[in-house]
Design an enzyme around this catalytic site. Structure first.
Site, PDB file in Angstrom:
ATOM      1  N   GLY A 133      -2.251  40.505   4.430  1.00  0.00           N
ATOM      2  CA  GLY A 133      -3.253  40.983   3.477  1.00  0.00           C
ATOM      3  C   GLY A 133      -4.262  39.902   3.130  1.00  0.00           C
ATOM      4  O   GLY A 133      -4.183  39.269   2.071  1.00  0.00           O
ATOM      5  N   GLU A 249      -2.183  31.617  13.364  1.00  0.00           N
ATOM      6  CA  GLU A 249      -2.668  32.903  13.868  1.00  0.00           C
ATOM      7  C   GLU A 249      -3.601  32.663  15.054  1.00  0.00           C
ATOM      8  O   GLU A 249      -3.520  33.331  16.080  1.00  0.00           O
ATOM      9  CB  GLU A 249      -3.410  33.654  12.750  1.00  0.00           C
ATOM     10  CG  GLU A 249      -3.983  34.981  13.234  1.00  0.00           C
ATOM     11  CD  GLU A 249      -4.650  35.787  12.126  1.00  0.00           C
ATOM     12  OE1 GLU A 249      -4.910  35.228  11.042  1.00  0.00           O
ATOM     13  OE2 GLU A 249      -4.916  36.984  12.362  1.00  0.00           O
ATOM     14  N   GLU A 370     -17.854  33.123  16.098  1.00  0.00           N
ATOM     15  CA  GLU A 370     -18.903  32.329  15.439  1.00  0.00           C
ATOM     16  C   GLU A 370     -18.288  31.391  14.401  1.00  0.00           C
ATOM     17  O   GLU A 370     -18.700  30.234  14.267  1.00  0.00           O
ATOM     18  CB  GLU A 370     -19.935  33.253  14.782  1.00  0.00           C
ATOM     19  CG  GLU A 370     -20.814  34.015  15.772  1.00  0.00           C
ATOM     20  CD  GLU A 370     -20.098  35.163  16.469  1.00  0.00           C
ATOM     21  OE1 GLU A 370     -19.069  35.647  15.943  1.00  0.00           O
ATOM     22  OE2 GLU A 370     -20.540  35.574  17.561  1.00  0.00           O
TER      23      GLU A 370
HETATM   24  C1  LIG Z   1      -8.532  44.627  15.104  1.00  0.00           C
HETATM   25  C2  LIG Z   1      -8.594  43.815  13.863  1.00  0.00           C
HETATM   26  C3  LIG Z   1      -7.416  43.437  13.246  1.00  0.00           C
HETATM   27  C4  LIG Z   1      -7.443  42.721  12.064  1.00  0.00           C
HETATM   28  N1  LIG Z   1      -6.261  42.431  11.449  1.00  0.00           N
HETATM   29  C5  LIG Z   1      -6.294  41.902  10.204  1.00  0.00           C
HETATM   30  C6  LIG Z   1      -5.120  41.793   9.443  1.00  0.00           C
HETATM   31  O1  LIG Z   1      -4.037  42.150   9.903  1.00  0.00           O
HETATM   32  N2  LIG Z   1      -5.188  41.295   8.218  1.00  0.00           N
HETATM   33  C7  LIG Z   1      -6.353  40.890   7.673  1.00  0.00           C
HETATM   34  O2  LIG Z   1      -6.344  40.437   6.557  1.00  0.00           O
HETATM   35  N3  LIG Z   1      -7.520  40.981   8.357  1.00  0.00           N
HETATM   36  C8  LIG Z   1      -7.510  41.508   9.606  1.00  0.00           C
HETATM   37  N4  LIG Z   1      -8.691  41.647  10.312  1.00  0.00           N
HETATM   38  C9  LIG Z   1      -9.947  41.277   9.671  1.00  0.00           C
HETATM   39  C10 LIG Z   1     -10.666  40.113  10.323  1.00  0.00           C
HETATM   40  O3  LIG Z   1     -10.060  38.906   9.959  1.00  0.00           O
HETATM   41  C11 LIG Z   1     -12.133  40.182   9.903  1.00  0.00           C
HETATM   42  O4  LIG Z   1     -12.683  41.344  10.472  1.00  0.00           O
HETATM   43  C12 LIG Z   1     -12.924  38.988  10.351  1.00  0.00           C
HETATM   44  O5  LIG Z   1     -12.529  37.831   9.650  1.00  0.00           O
HETATM   45  C13 LIG Z   1     -14.431  39.184  10.230  1.00  0.00           C
HETATM   46  O6  LIG Z   1     -14.808  39.637   8.968  1.00  0.00           O
HETATM   47  P1  LIG Z   1     -15.760  40.905   8.822  1.00  0.00           P
HETATM   48  O7  LIG Z   1     -15.183  41.993   9.625  1.00  0.00           O
HETATM   49  O8  LIG Z   1     -15.947  41.125   7.383  1.00  0.00           O
HETATM   50  O9  LIG Z   1     -17.125  40.480   9.486  1.00  0.00           O
HETATM   51  P2  LIG Z   1     -18.309  39.679   8.774  1.00  0.00           P
HETATM   52  O10 LIG Z   1     -17.769  38.481   8.102  1.00  0.00           O
HETATM   53  O11 LIG Z   1     -19.125  40.601   7.968  1.00  0.00           O
HETATM   54  O12 LIG Z   1     -19.146  39.213  10.042  1.00  0.00           O
HETATM   55  C14 LIG Z   1     -20.172  39.984  10.681  1.00  0.00           C
HETATM   56  C15 LIG Z   1     -20.837  39.109  11.769  1.00  0.00           C
HETATM   57  O13 LIG Z   1     -21.460  37.997  11.141  1.00  0.00           O
HETATM   58  C16 LIG Z   1     -21.002  36.801  11.716  1.00  0.00           C
HETATM   59  N5  LIG Z   1     -20.928  35.759  10.695  1.00  0.00           N
HETATM   60  C17 LIG Z   1     -20.409  35.859   9.447  1.00  0.00           C
HETATM   61  N6  LIG Z   1     -20.480  34.667   8.823  1.00  0.00           N
HETATM   62  C18 LIG Z   1     -21.047  33.807   9.683  1.00  0.00           C
HETATM   63  C19 LIG Z   1     -21.403  32.433   9.632  1.00  0.00           C
HETATM   64  N7  LIG Z   1     -21.152  31.666   8.551  1.00  0.00           N
HETATM   65  N8  LIG Z   1     -21.988  31.879  10.717  1.00  0.00           N
HETATM   66  C20 LIG Z   1     -22.234  32.629  11.822  1.00  0.00           C
HETATM   67  N9  LIG Z   1     -21.928  33.913  11.943  1.00  0.00           N
HETATM   68  C21 LIG Z   1     -21.345  34.500  10.882  1.00  0.00           C
HETATM   69  C22 LIG Z   1     -19.621  37.140  12.245  1.00  0.00           C
HETATM   70  O14 LIG Z   1     -19.220  36.234  13.250  1.00  0.00           O
HETATM   71  C23 LIG Z   1     -19.829  38.537  12.758  1.00  0.00           C
HETATM   72  O15 LIG Z   1     -20.388  38.481  14.046  1.00  0.00           O
HETATM   73  C24 LIG Z   1      -8.665  42.343  11.498  1.00  0.00           C
HETATM   74  C25 LIG Z   1      -9.871  42.703  12.152  1.00  0.00           C
HETATM   75  C26 LIG Z   1      -9.842  43.439  13.305  1.00  0.00           C
HETATM   76  C27 LIG Z   1     -11.133  43.859  13.935  1.00  0.00           C
END
Ligand SMILES: Cc1cc2nc3c(=O)[nH]c(=O)nc-3n(C[C@H](O)[C@H](O)[C@H](O)COP(=O)(O)OP(=O)(O)OC[C@H]3O[C@@H](n4cnc5c(N)ncnc54)[C@H](O)[C@@H]3O)c2cc1C
Lengths: 385, 368
Positions: A133, A249, A370
């Site tokens: 989580g 992880e 990224e």
């Molecule tokens: C299949 C899957 C399984 C997952 N499993 C889990 C889980 O079990 N538990 C859990 O807690 N989470 C889980 N996640 C969540 C995952 O950790 C997040 O999706 C991830 O950290 C990205 O966050 P976001 O989706 O909010 O994207 P955002 O943070 O909104 O990013 C959108 C885009 O902006 C880019 N970006 C954002 N900030 C920057 C920066 N500072 N510099 C350059 N580029 C940037 C990103 O690289 C991306 O391309 C899972 C995600 C997926 C897709």
């Protein structure tokens, strides 16, 4: 190689020969073949349970954990031998588990003795299935911006908020969860807690992915009572645990770029005949894939010897996941129209296209590519802000 | 064996690093080029390599060498690469030694190599691409053989005391150790893009004794493949040094060049490219060490060697391209060193087979 290690290899080989069921030496056909254990387990084949139980009883699901916590108590050299022998017979992973790859290492480092004795052996034997989580709708890459609150109520916290992307939350037994215990400090106001998903006030809602699977959930907490004894490390010090766990992880996810055990399906597809351009692309991919395989070996050796740079898992995660995406693009190209079938039996229920689509998340989950590149730039190359 | 350098190997690396950086930094190579030096390297420096024992790195202790392995040779070559030091180390102390080791030629040639007097050249390639085709012929004549044909891209071929020559004999390929100065032999050195010299060799009925044969007649594939494995692994290590040197220069530049009032290294677009480059170089480094360790352990290393040569070709090419680009205009000037890295990388990438050649070899071995 010393005699002791040679003996260990011989004994390991003999034990694996006797105990690894033939079914568990066949390549997996899709996500359904993965073994996750837990209170309500599902198995596509009964041998999955047999294999998990046998390995778990021996502590070999977590060979290098101490024996008192359910591990195998093996030395780094013995662990390496076990891994090699498993690979030699193309054995499947006996247990997929966020407990093993993520929570376990964090508990070993930060948990109390009670917490270790309570949770680690159950993880090792696949009795309790964990979910993670971390992410929230407004805290993805900016994970420390999380808002789920844990208010002090004496011997326990009251947790309220929402998580998202929680993998397998609907099937998990327990959750390791980041919560906010202080609103005045961003990183310094986070705590790391463990609780039962059966607790009152916890609910989940699946998210359907482009691969047609929905192993991910939105997870809601409505006045969930969490005993303070379930907090790992000090209050407001959860970010340390969170980061340590993320390193593990990333380490786990980085293994993905490697060819599957037992015959690389991409190379097998290429053998059936592909055009010269695709053949060249596959060959150049194979160079990177094999070089990365050496990199993985080096990384593990360095980790075990305490020589790896602390940010090195970011590089492994970045490279391994980008490779894995390329691998599946090439497999789709090699498969042609066969690789497009979504439901047929011949395609094992669309294993190829679903796997291809699933890999697109590899460079998102556990921190995006990224974000990994940012970490390498700042922490390894020391580039300015 | 763990896949990192042992303490002894790391010590050797530090020694080599200090030595090469002090005695043969990029300015050394630049000075040789500016002087239009006809030898292509410094004989004094080659002597100093010998005094440190480095020319005997792969020569067995029984033959008075250091008796070390390909990991150690690679450690030295990486520093040679990092400093773009012109040196016959790869062809002589690594590839030729590996071909001659354990043969009757060891007694004859190793003392000169150990003394830093002998330089060996590899007369292997006949075409613009390294492809294994051997058209040069060696025909029996009297007690020995007569060599006819041509070789190209032979580093140090115009100054070498010893030429390792691959030629076709009746039933296969034979490898010869040919002393320089034979009648009918000529060498035309050409300056390459990186300012190094490589010769076109002609053999017009060059007569050699029967004892010039390395190993057995028609059985040259064995010593040749030892030579190639050593040469390819060594060239990979040198490439790693070239790429690593270019990457380091570039990251340093990002930390000192200001535009728009800030250090350019603070721009994320450049940070990501630098971080990607770092990743490629690390992966290449692991591949090189893997190949060298396998060679040293006596296991089948062929595919690992191809992976190393192909991967260093890819990673180093990226390193020098990104290097020139991120230096901006200054990167295009002759005055600045980064361009030398680009040129050296191109030459080493071609030597002993480029990335495509080795990727193709892997594909063939895997049956597709
Ligand atoms: C299949 C899957 C399984 C997952 N499993 C889990 C889980 O079990 N538990 C859990 O807690 N989470 C889980 N996640 C969540 C995952 O950790 C997040 O999706 C991830 O950290 C990205 O966050 P976001 O989706 O909010 O994207 P955002 O943070 O909104 O990013 C959108 C885009 O902006 C880019 N970006 C954002 N900030 C920057 C920066 N500072 N510099 C350059 N580029 C940037 C990103 O690289 C991306 O391309 C899972 C995600 C997926 C897709």
């Amino acid at each position: 190689m010393t005699d002791d290690l040679e003996t260990f290899r011989a004994e390991t080989r003999a034990w694996l020969e006797a105990n690894c069921p033939a079914e568990m030496r066949k390549p997996m056909r899709g996500e359904k073949d993965a073994t996750w254990g837990g209170r309500n387990p599902t198995y596509a084949h009964p041998d999955q349970k047999l294999w998990m139980d046998r390995m778990g009883a021996r502590g070999w699901t977590v060979p290098d954990w101490p024996k008192e916590y359910g591990g195998g108590g093996l030395s780094p050299a013995e662990t390496k031998i076990l891994r090699e022998e498993l690979k030699r017979i193309n054995a499947r992973n006996p247990l997929n588990s966020f407990g093993i790859s993520m929570l376990g290492p964090a508990l070993l480092k930060y948990g109390t003795e009670e917490q270790k004795l309570e949770h680690l052996p159950k993880i090792a034997r696949g009795e309790i299935r964990w979910c993670q989580g971390y992410s929230e709708p407004n805290a993805g890459s900016d994970l420390a911006g999380l808002a789920t609150s844990a208010d002090d109520a004496g011997d326990h916290y009251i947790v309220n908020g929402q998580k998202v992307w929680t993998s397998y939350a609907d099937q998990a037994d327990w959750i390791f969860c980041l919560v906010r215990t202080d609103k005045t400090s961003k990183q310094g106001g986070i705590s790391f807690v463990l609780f039962d998903m059966a607790s009152e006030g916890v609910s989940t809602k699946p998210i359907l992915l482009i691969s047609g699977y929905s192993p991910f959930c939105e997870t809601f907490f409505d006045n969930v009572k969490v005993p303070k004894a379930n907090r790992v490390h000090d209050e407001n010090k959860g970010w340390d645990v969170a980061k340590y766990l993320l390193g593990h992880e990333r380490e786990m996810i980085s293994g993905m770029g490697l060819g599957a055990a037992g015959g690389d399906p991409l190379i097998e597809a290429a053998r059936k005949g592909v055009d010269p351009i695709l053949r060249a692309q596959i060959a150049l991919f194979d160079v990177r894939s094999r070089a990365f395989s050496a990199m993985s070996e080096r990384f593990i050796d360095e980790l075990k010897a305490g020589r790896a740079h602390p940010a090195q898992p970011s590089m492994m995660k970045y490279y391994g996941t980008e490779l894995n995406k390329t691998r599946h693009e090439l497999m789709m190209a090699a498969g042609g129209s066969d690789a497009l079938e979504w439901e047929s039996d011949a395609s094992s229920h669309g294993a190829a296209p679903r796997a291809w689509l699933r890999t697109k998340a590899n460079s998102i989950e556990g921190g995006t590519s990224e974000i990994q590149l940012n970490i390498i730039a700042k922490r390894i190359l020391d580039l300015p802000s | 064996m763990p896949l990192y350098l042992t303490d002894e190997q790391a010590m050797l690396r530090d020694t080599a690093r200090d030595f090469v950086a002090e005695h043969a930094p990029v300015s050394h190579m630049r000075a040789l080029r500016d002087a239009n030096d006809a030898t292509g390297f410094s004989r004094d420096l080659w002597k100093q390599f010998a005094e440190m024992g480095l020319t005997g790195i792969l020569i067995p202790e029984a033959d008075n060498g250091l008796g070390l392995g390909h990991v150690e040779a690679g450690v030295v070559l990486e520093e040679i690469g990092r400093n773009l030091s012109p040196s016959p180390f790869l062809s002589t102390a690594v590839a030729a030694v590996e071909a001659l080791k354990g043969t009757a030629h060891a007694a004859r040639w190793f003392p000169g190599i150990l003394a830093g007097e002998t330089v060996a050249a590899l007369a292997i390639d006949e075409h613009a691409k390294h492809d294994g085709r051997v058209e040069m012929r060696a025909e029996r004549s009297g007690n020995g053989f007569k060599l006819n044909g041509a070789k190209r891209f032979v580093a140090h071929g115009h100054v070498a005391n010893l030429l390792i020559v691959a030629a076709r004999t009746g039933e296969g390929t034979t490898l010869f150790a040919v002393p320089n100065g034979a009648k009918g032999f000529s060498a035309a050195p050409e300056r390459l893009a990186d300012a190094s010299l490589a010769a076109h060799l002609r053999f017009d009925g060059v007569e050699v004794d029967a004892d010039a044969v390395i190993g057995d007649v028609d059985a040259g594939d064995a010593p040749l493949s030892r030579l190639l494995a050593a040469g390819r692994t060594g060239a990979s290590a040198e490439l790693l040094g070239v790429g690593g040197g270019a990457a380091d220069m570039t990251v340093n530049y990002l930390k000192e060049r200001k535009q728009f009032g800030v250090l350019i290294g603070s721009f994320q677009a450049l940070q990501h490219r630098a971080a990607h480059l770092y990743s490629e170089m690390e992966v290449a480094r692991a591949a090189v060490l893997k190949a060298a360790q396998l060679l040293d352990s006596g296991q089948d290393a062929g595919e690992a060697v191809s992976v190393a040569k192909a991967m260093t070709g890819l990673a180093t090419t990226l390193a020098v391209q990104e290097g020139v680009q991120m230096h901006g205009g200054i990167g295009m000037t002759d005055e600045y060193d980064i361009g030398f890295y680009m040129k050296r990388a191109r030459v080493l990438a071609e030597m002993f087979g480029d990335s495509n050649f080795h990727a193709n070899a892997l594909a063939e071995a895997a049956g597709y």
